[in-house]
Design an enzyme around this catalytic site. Sequence first.
Site, PDB file in Angstrom:
ATOM      1  N   ASN A   1     -12.694   4.588  -2.365  1.00 49.55           N
ATOM      2  CA  ASN A   1     -11.866   3.407  -2.175  1.00 49.55           C
ATOM      3  C   ASN A   1     -12.573   2.607  -1.085  1.00 49.55           C
ATOM      4  OD1 ASN A   1     -10.081   1.410  -1.506  1.00 49.55           O
ATOM      5  ND2 ASN A   1      -8.273   2.720  -1.512  1.00 49.55           N
TER       6      ASN A   1
ATOM      7  N   ARG B   1     -10.155 -10.898  -4.066  1.00 50.15           N
ATOM      8  CA  ARG B   1     -10.078  -9.449  -4.289  1.00 50.15           C
ATOM      9  C   ARG B   1     -10.437  -9.056  -5.723  1.00 50.15           C
ATOM     10  NH1 ARG B   1      -7.589  -7.210   0.231  1.00 50.15           N
ATOM     11  NH2 ARG B   1      -6.185  -8.633   1.337  1.00 50.15           N
TER      12      ARG B   1
ATOM     13  N   HIS C   1     -15.415  -6.043  -1.816  1.00 55.53           N
ATOM     14  CA  HIS C   1     -15.736  -7.433  -2.131  1.00 55.53           C
ATOM     15  C   HIS C   1     -16.897  -7.976  -1.313  1.00 55.53           C
ATOM     16  CE1 HIS C   1     -11.658  -6.625  -3.361  1.00 55.53           C
ATOM     17  NE2 HIS C   1     -11.317  -6.502  -2.089  1.00 55.53           N
TER      18      HIS C   1
ATOM     19  N   ASP D   1     -25.538  -0.299  -2.607  1.00 58.75           N
ATOM     20  CA  ASP D   1     -26.906   0.218  -2.679  1.00 58.75           C
ATOM     21  C   ASP D   1     -26.973   1.691  -2.294  1.00 58.75           C
ATOM     22  OD1 ASP D   1     -27.808  -2.231  -3.566  1.00 58.75           O
ATOM     23  OD2 ASP D   1     -28.747  -2.801  -1.663  1.00 58.75           O
TER      24      ASP D   1
ATOM     25  N   HIS E   1      -8.252   1.939  -6.055  1.00 57.78           N
ATOM     26  CA  HIS E   1      -7.549   0.983  -5.195  1.00 57.78           C
ATOM     27  C   HIS E   1      -6.055   1.248  -5.309  1.00 57.78           C
ATOM     28  CE1 HIS E   1     -11.167  -1.268  -4.397  1.00 57.78           C
ATOM     29  NE2 HIS E   1     -11.445  -1.146  -5.682  1.00 57.78           N
ATOM     30  N   LEU E   2      -5.377   1.261  -4.189  1.00 58.28           N
ATOM     31  CA  LEU E   2      -3.941   1.520  -4.178  1.00 58.28           C
ATOM     32  C   LEU E   2      -3.162   0.417  -4.890  1.00 58.28           C
ATOM     33  CD1 LEU E   2      -3.878   2.679  -0.488  1.00 58.28           C
ATOM     34  CD2 LEU E   2      -3.239   4.119  -2.426  1.00 58.28           C
ATOM     35  N   SER E   3      -3.516  -0.819  -4.615  1.00 59.20           N
ATOM     36  CA  SER E   3      -2.822  -1.959  -5.218  1.00 59.20           C
ATOM     37  C   SER E   3      -3.589  -2.435  -6.447  1.00 59.20           C
ATOM     38  CB  SER E   3      -2.699  -3.103  -4.206  1.00 59.20           C
ATOM     39  OG  SER E   3      -3.978  -3.640  -3.911  1.00 59.20           O
TER      40      SER E   3
ATOM     41  N   TYR F   1       0.795  -1.232   0.000  1.00 62.56           N
ATOM     42  CA  TYR F   1       0.000   0.000   0.000  1.00 62.56           C
ATOM     43  C   TYR F   1       0.825   1.278   0.000  1.00 62.56           C
ATOM     44  CZ  TYR F   1      -3.657  -3.318   1.108  1.00 62.56           C
ATOM     45  OH  TYR F   1      -4.526  -4.381   1.066  1.00 62.56           O
TER      46      TYR F   1
END
Length: 144
Positions: A73, A110, A79, A86, A99-101, A24
């Site tokens: 994020n 993931r 997930h 909603d 997403h950082l990764s 991260y």
Amino acid sequence: MSHKILLVNGPNLNLLGRREPSVYGHQTLADIVATLNQQAQQAGVELEHIQSNAEFELINAIHATDAQMIIINPAAFTHTSVALRDAMLGVAIPFFEVHLSNVHAREAFRHHSYFSDKAIGVICGFGAQGYEFALSAAIKQLKG
């Protein structure tokens, strides 16, 4: 009309800089938000930020916002959270997912996102710079 963007950060992102820096990065969330605030200010856009480890707090912030765009994020909620999805659909505010990764290069669980199919765009794998890309894209969308 002034433009406002809501930045939503999910669980464990408060640990950035300490949590698995090889995945991260070394920047803290405060560092990232400071950079984004500067970028938003230069563009004449207001940036509102929330980070929470509690799903209901994120949902309440999304329900309450008067922003015209969201950068999210969802972290681990990516997930798992139909409720957060909603909430996003309920307010019908366009959004970018960050997403950082590179989640697709990680564990199989993931790879699925409850948000990607509704996002304007998904940015992953660029570390903290992904937020800057998303903010640039959001500003461009808002200002035409």
